[in-house]
Design an enzyme around this catalytic site. Structure first.
Site, short mmCIF file in Angstrom:
data_model
loop_
_atom_site.label_atom_id
_atom_site.label_comp_id
_atom_site.label_asym_id
_atom_site.label_seq_id
_atom_site.Cartn_x
_atom_site.Cartn_y
_atom_site.Cartn_z
CG HIS A 273 1.18 11.55 -9.74
ND1 HIS A 273 0.14 11.16 -9.06
CD2 HIS A 273 1.63 10.58 -10.32
CE1 HIS A 273 0.35 10.04 -8.70
NE2 HIS A 273 1.12 9.37 -9.44
CD GLU B 64 0.16 9.89 -5.41
OE1 GLU B 64 1.25 10.31 -5.62
OE2 GLU B 64 -0.48 8.63 -5.54
CB SER C 294 -0.77 -1.77 -8.74
OG SER C 294 -1.83 -0.80 -7.88
CE LYS D 268 3.22 7.12 -6.04
NZ LYS D 268 1.83 6.82 -5.91
N GLY E 156 -1.42 2.51 -6.27
CA GLY E 156 -1.01 2.45 -5.02
C GLY E 156 -1.97 1.44 -4.07
CG ASN F 212 6.01 9.33 -8.91
OD1 ASN F 212 6.45 9.91 -8.25
ND2 ASN F 212 4.53 9.19 -9.06
CD GLU G 124 0.43 7.27 -13.07
OE1 GLU G 124 1.23 6.47 -12.87
OE2 GLU G 124 0.28 8.24 -12.46
#
Ligand code: PEP
Length: 245
Positions: free
Chosen positions: A93, A95, A206, A9, A167, A7, A161
């Protein structure tokens, strides 16, 4: 079936994608049963489609709209991402849940639209740190999965996730991953019947070449959805190697 999905991003320009693919394709030895996928920003889809043509690397979109066409400025449709070379789409996702108001209500029609277009929807789910600390993890995941019977996906992948691990460099422990993946598998079979037993469940948060082998050994882990480490072709290659071992 195992999947290692990059991904990207909102990272990389054309020249980065070109350098990435040159390194990846020079050394990538596909292993049967292991799928390599890249989810780049939309403008890089045609670049990657060209560079990866003839290779087994699959293209994913990071999102797409539920409607087939129309006055939705700034959006792209499932047909458009498929036309650009995608075989799959990330949906929900964290985010996008956090910054773009993605909810179960917006995700349900997106899963339907992806399937109607013949795309694999990869539904991303996960709890925040506050929810984990309040012992709400399994309730949150149950709620996020509850749209599946109505969505009735013909194909599906799940990415678990934990938001607090994305991250941050903070990876969920093997025990935490084992508990959650077993729970997701149970929920999937309750919600989707026999088909639920076949849905690949990926871990994301991560992931690096240093921790991936241990994560891959956890029951019901069928691969990784990888952000930071996937920007580097050598690390992505290493993750693919680990998945195929
Ligand atoms: C992600 O974006 O899906 C992700 C897991 O990111 P990272 O690997 O950087 O934690």
């Amino acid at each position: 079936m195992k999947l290692v999905i990059a991904n990207w991003k909102m990272n990389h320009l054309r020249r980065d994608a070109e350098a990435f693919c040159a390194t990846l394709l020079a050394s990538y030895k596909p292993v049967e049963g292991v799928v390599a996928g890249i989810a780049p920003p939309y403008p890089l889809l045609p670049v990657l489609a060209r560079l990866c043509a003839g290779s087994p690397v699959r293209l994913y979109a990071q999102n797409a709209h539920a409607e087939a066409r129309g006055a939705y400025t700034g959006e792209v449709s499932m047909a458009q991402i498929q036309d650009a070379g995608c075989t799959a789409v990330l949906l929900g996702h964290s985010e996008r849940r956090q910054y773009c108001a993605e909810t179960e209500a917006t995700l349900l029609p997106k899963i339907k639209a992806a399937c109607a277009q013949g795309l694999l929807p990869m539904l991303c789910i996960g709890e925040t740190l506050a929810q984990r600390d309040a012992n709400e993890t399994l309730d949150v995941l149950r709620r996020q999965l509850a749209i599946l019977p109505e969505a009735a996906p013909e194909s599906l992948a799940i990415a678990y996730e934990p938001v607090w691990a994305i991250g941050t460099g903070r990876v969920a422990t093997v025990a935490q991953i084992a508990e959650v993946h077993a729970f997701i598998r149970k929920e999937l079979t309750t919600l989707l019947g026999a088909a639920g037993a076949e849905v690949p469940i990926l871990y994301g948060g991560s992931v690096t070449p240093d921790n991936f082998a241990e994560i891959m050994r956890v029951p019901h882990v069928a691969g990784g959805l990888v952000g930071g480490a996937s920007l580097d072709a050598s690390k992505f290659l290493k993750l693919l190697e680990i998945a195929g071992a």
